[in-house]
Scaffold this active site. Structure first.
Site, PDB file in Angstrom:
ATOM      1  N   ARG A 276     -11.949 -15.966  28.882  1.00 34.76           N
ATOM      2  CA  ARG A 276     -12.944 -15.805  29.945  1.00 34.76           C
ATOM      3  C   ARG A 276     -12.550 -14.575  30.767  1.00 34.76           C
ATOM      4  NH1 ARG A 276     -16.458 -19.830  31.957  1.00 34.76           N
ATOM      5  NH2 ARG A 276     -15.185 -21.464  31.009  1.00 34.76           N
ATOM      6  N   GLU A 348     -16.793 -22.578  22.438  1.00 32.40           N
ATOM      7  CA  GLU A 348     -17.962 -21.796  22.033  1.00 32.40           C
ATOM      8  C   GLU A 348     -17.569 -20.387  21.589  1.00 32.40           C
ATOM      9  OE1 GLU A 348     -21.712 -19.462  24.001  1.00 32.40           O
ATOM     10  OE2 GLU A 348     -20.877 -21.169  25.116  1.00 32.40           O
TER      11      GLU A 348
END
Length: 422
Positions: A276, A348
């Site tokens: 992230r 994901e």
């Protein structure tokens, strides 16, 4: 945005969609009320305008007191017409504002609920049993540091937290992965694109990215431009205010760009490594088609994502994302989630969304239909991105910290094995 005609003709469907998303369905009544005010004001405006025009002829013929009375009425009409015009404009502005708060109407098959209410559609491959192989899997950052493939410390020094330098094998792996993704796009007939990474507010809003999540987007105030978080945004604006010729089939693009995300609200989440981050690279597929072709195109994009993840030797699953976890533009979204050994769970890697006519209606993108110009449908999907390196490195690691690259990726990286340097 959604079609106002759907909201007028079938408000219950929109209400149900709002509830499935976990949103307030009372906005439907607010929209209908604003629409009624706008239409009532316009009807009264047109009636008085017609009276105003007719009275102009009467004034020209009248004389004396009759003429003075008509002139006085003319002034009254002018004031009333101005007031009604302002009321119609005000109602239109309120209608537009409210319409932009309503997400796309979700497809009937989409699961209701939030982030954890997805439905697993398919599981592909089997995760490795590292215990049976006699070692504990390292996480991707440990592997990359051993390969001298990333420099997080200097990334933070230069740009701040969640920035990084890819170097050596890391840079080669990312560039090879992106090239492989673009080659797959070309094999499937997509037009390669290198897109702008700065877009106008009208394009960012048209793509549906700043109605509810403006805090996720970087904005350059001095230039009134936004940094994109995906080339989907630029590609959505590519045909804005155009009428497309789709007689030969959908228009399919593959955009490569650097992407930027503020990751607001994610503090403390995935702070280790490159899962992230604020900047990354991506190949994004984007399709313009007739609305009746959208479902088939959605399956086609999902098939392309599954094919490349399979070629990379990654165990993954496909989930049908729940309504409350959809972005505003999506009517349905499939995620492909790869197994990440160090975390013992799926994460994901890619998603593909059917946005139906939501984006194209906002951006005034139409196509020539049999009975005139119609609003096009748009879809998007990821075909390669920096985050995929996490799953590739962790799933293909060896006990000595090396990584055996999947055969399909080797020609693009120019290496068969990534070997530790420390």
């Amino acid at each position: 945005m959604i079609d106002i005609r759907l909201l007028r003709d079938d408000p219950d469907t929109v209400r149900a969609s709002q509830r499935a998303r976990g949103e307030d369905d009372a906005v439907v009544d607010s929209v209908l009320a604003a629409d009624e005010r706008r239409r009532s004001s316009l009807t009264a405006f047109e009636r008085l305008r017609a009276e105003q025009k007719a009275m102009g002829k009467d004034v020209a013929k009248a004389q004396g007191d009759e003429k003075q009375a008509l002139l006085a009425r003319t002034k009254e009409l002018a004031a009333e017409v101005k007031s009604l015009s302002a009321a119609a404009d005000e109602a239109q502005a309120e209608l537009d504002r409210l319409m932009r708060t309503i997400g796309n109407v979700v497809e009937p098959e989409v699961p209701a609920g939030g982030e954890d209410d997805y439905v697993v559609v398919e599981e592909v491959g089997t995760p490795r049993d590292f215990a049976a192989e006699g070692f504990e899997p390292k996480d991707h950052l440990t592997l990359m540091e051993g390969l001298d493939a990333v420099d997080m410390e200097r990334g933070a020094k230069v740009s701040g937290a969640r920035f990084y330098f890819l170097k050596g094998a890391g840079a080669r792996l990312e560039m090879g992965l992106l090239r492989m993704g673009m080659d797959r796009a070309l094999e499937n007939g997509l037009v390669p694109m290198v897109t702008p990474t700065l877009v106008k507010p009208s394009v960012m809003a048209g793509a549906g990215f700043i109605d509810h999540h403006a805090d996720e987007v970087y904005r350059l105030e001095a230039d009134d431009l936004y940094l994109i978080g995906t080339s989907e945004v630029a590609l959505a604006g590519y045909h804005a205010d155009e009428v497309l010729d789709l007689a030969s089939g959908p228009l399919r693009y593959a955009g490569q760009s650097t992407c930027y995300r503020r990751e607001a609200g994610s503090y403390g989440k995935d702070t280790r490594g490159i899962i992230r981050v604020h900047q990354f690279n991506k190949i994004e597929m984007f399709v313009y088609c007739r609305p009746e072709e959208a479902q088939a195109e959605h399956e086609r994009l999902l098939g392309m994502e599954k094919d490349i993840l399979g070629a990379l030797g990654l165990p993954f699953r496909v989930i049908d994302t729940a309504a409350g976890d959809l972005g505003d533009p999506a009517a349905r979204k499939y995620d492909c989630e790869a197994w990440v050994p160090s975390q013992g769970r799926h994460r994901e890697l890619s998603s593909t969304s059917n946005c139906t006519t939501f984006q194209a209606r906002r951006l005034n993108t139409r196509y020539r239909g049999e009975s005139g110009n119609e609003v096009a449908a748009t879809l998007n999907g990821t075909l390669a991105t920096t985050r995929w390196m996490v799953a590739i490195l962790e799933n293909h690691q060896q006990a000595d910290g090396s990584v055996v690259l999947p055969e399909a990726l080797r020609p693009y990286v120019g290496l068969d094995v990534l070997t530790p340097v420390r």
